[in-house]
Design a protein around this motif. Structure first.
Motif, mmCIF file in Angstrom:
data_model
loop_
_atom_site.group_PDB
_atom_site.id
_atom_site.type_symbol
_atom_site.label_atom_id
_atom_site.label_comp_id
_atom_site.label_asym_id
_atom_site.label_seq_id
_atom_site.Cartn_x
_atom_site.Cartn_y
_atom_site.Cartn_z
ATOM 1 N N ALA A 122 34.372 51.668 49.539
ATOM 2 C CA ALA A 122 36.059 50.890 48.891
ATOM 3 C C ALA A 122 36.769 52.957 48.764
ATOM 4 O O ALA A 122 37.729 53.070 49.379
ATOM 5 C CB ALA A 122 36.727 50.209 48.071
ATOM 6 N N GLY A 123 36.233 53.381 48.159
ATOM 7 C CA GLY A 123 36.617 54.577 47.333
ATOM 8 C C GLY A 123 38.174 54.428 46.546
ATOM 9 O O GLY A 123 38.403 53.235 46.307
ATOM 10 N N THR A 124 38.931 55.274 46.109
ATOM 11 C CA THR A 124 39.753 55.058 45.417
ATOM 12 C C THR A 124 40.776 54.971 45.919
ATOM 13 O O THR A 124 41.230 55.635 47.020
ATOM 14 C CB THR A 124 39.546 55.757 43.986
ATOM 15 O OG1 THR A 124 39.930 57.444 44.456
ATOM 16 C CG2 THR A 124 38.496 55.687 43.386
ATOM 17 N N ASP A 125 42.105 54.774 45.509
ATOM 18 C CA ASP A 125 43.542 54.950 45.742
ATOM 19 C C ASP A 125 44.086 56.207 45.259
ATOM 20 O O ASP A 125 43.610 57.240 44.394
ATOM 21 C CB ASP A 125 44.829 54.125 45.631
ATOM 22 C CG ASP A 125 44.404 52.972 44.180
ATOM 23 O OD1 ASP A 125 44.152 54.185 43.368
ATOM 24 O OD2 ASP A 125 45.333 52.273 43.728
ATOM 25 N N GLU A 126 45.135 56.354 45.575
ATOM 26 C CA GLU A 126 45.999 57.592 44.788
ATOM 27 C C GLU A 126 46.320 57.846 43.274
ATOM 28 O O GLU A 126 46.352 58.965 42.996
ATOM 29 C CB GLU A 126 47.083 58.015 45.383
ATOM 30 C CG GLU A 126 48.370 56.481 45.129
ATOM 31 C CD GLU A 126 48.276 55.163 46.033
ATOM 32 O OE1 GLU A 126 48.686 54.498 45.573
ATOM 33 O OE2 GLU A 126 47.598 55.007 47.396
ATOM 34 N N LYS A 127 45.884 56.471 42.969
ATOM 35 C CA LYS A 127 46.103 56.426 41.142
ATOM 36 C C LYS A 127 44.624 56.645 40.785
ATOM 37 O O LYS A 127 44.386 56.550 39.537
ATOM 38 C CB LYS A 127 46.800 55.232 40.688
ATOM 39 C CG LYS A 127 47.617 55.396 40.897
ATOM 40 C CD LYS A 127 49.028 54.246 40.543
ATOM 41 C CE LYS A 127 50.174 53.815 41.087
ATOM 42 N NZ LYS A 127 51.415 53.002 39.994
ATOM 43 N N ILE B 155 42.433 54.160 41.269
ATOM 44 C CA ILE B 155 41.769 52.763 41.198
ATOM 45 C C ILE B 155 40.633 51.942 42.330
ATOM 46 O O ILE B 155 41.104 52.950 43.488
ATOM 47 C CB ILE B 155 42.740 52.176 40.397
ATOM 48 C CG1 ILE B 155 43.201 52.788 39.172
ATOM 49 C CG2 ILE B 155 42.300 50.381 40.489
ATOM 50 C CD1 ILE B 155 44.849 52.090 39.079
ATOM 51 N N TYR B 156 39.946 51.708 42.021
ATOM 52 C CA TYR B 156 39.167 50.643 43.335
ATOM 53 C C TYR B 156 40.052 49.901 43.328
ATOM 54 O O TYR B 156 40.449 48.900 42.719
ATOM 55 C CB TYR B 156 37.384 50.920 43.046
ATOM 56 C CG TYR B 156 36.759 51.946 42.716
ATOM 57 C CD1 TYR B 156 35.985 52.402 43.646
ATOM 58 C CD2 TYR B 156 36.788 52.300 40.948
ATOM 59 C CE1 TYR B 156 35.238 53.680 43.432
ATOM 60 C CE2 TYR B 156 36.121 53.836 40.732
ATOM 61 C CZ TYR B 156 35.287 54.330 42.044
ATOM 62 O OH TYR B 156 35.051 55.462 41.913
ATOM 63 N N ARG B 157 40.157 49.113 44.501
ATOM 64 C CA ARG B 157 40.417 48.307 44.737
ATOM 65 C C ARG B 157 39.165 47.269 45.961
ATOM 66 O O ARG B 157 39.582 47.258 47.294
ATOM 67 C CB ARG B 157 42.037 48.466 45.456
ATOM 68 C CG ARG B 157 42.823 49.148 45.118
ATOM 69 C CD ARG B 157 44.058 47.705 43.997
ATOM 70 N NE ARG B 157 45.107 49.424 43.619
ATOM 71 C CZ ARG B 157 45.960 48.703 42.293
ATOM 72 N NH1 ARG B 157 45.297 47.756 41.965
ATOM 73 N NH2 ARG B 157 46.742 49.847 42.795
ATOM 74 N N LYS C 286 32.604 49.948 45.819
ATOM 75 C CA LYS C 286 32.991 50.837 45.052
ATOM 76 C C LYS C 286 33.191 52.048 45.941
ATOM 77 O O LYS C 286 34.079 52.633 46.102
ATOM 78 C CB LYS C 286 32.635 51.152 43.728
ATOM 79 C CG LYS C 286 33.296 50.768 42.630
ATOM 80 C CD LYS C 286 32.934 50.578 40.983
ATOM 81 C CE LYS C 286 34.135 49.420 40.375
ATOM 82 N NZ LYS C 286 33.484 49.982 38.505
#
Length: 73
Positions: A32-37, A39-41, A29
């Protein structure tokens, strides 16, 4: 393991410590970091696969399985 060695993917049941799994998920995690929302992808199951495969290559799994004494429980 020799670089020219053929590889095959297999599906297995693997026993690992809960703490190891938690660490892999946390670090995957972080990477990867989070997206604009927010959420981890990240496919954490695939990350477990990558980590175990990397470990087996690094620590000479071929040599380990060649030693018949390692088959004793």
């Amino acid at each position: 393991m020799p670089q020219s060695c053929e590889m095959i993917s297999i599906n297995v049941t693997l026993d690992i410590a809960v703490s190891s799994l938690k660490t892999i998920v946390e670090n995957a995690k972080k990477m990867a970091g989070t997206d604009e929302k927010g959420i981890y992808r990240v496919d954490t199951a695939e990350k477990v696969n990558e980590m175990v495969s990397s470990f087996l290559k690094k620590y000479a799994f071929d040599e380990y399985v060649n030693n018949i004494d390692n088959y004793k429980c």
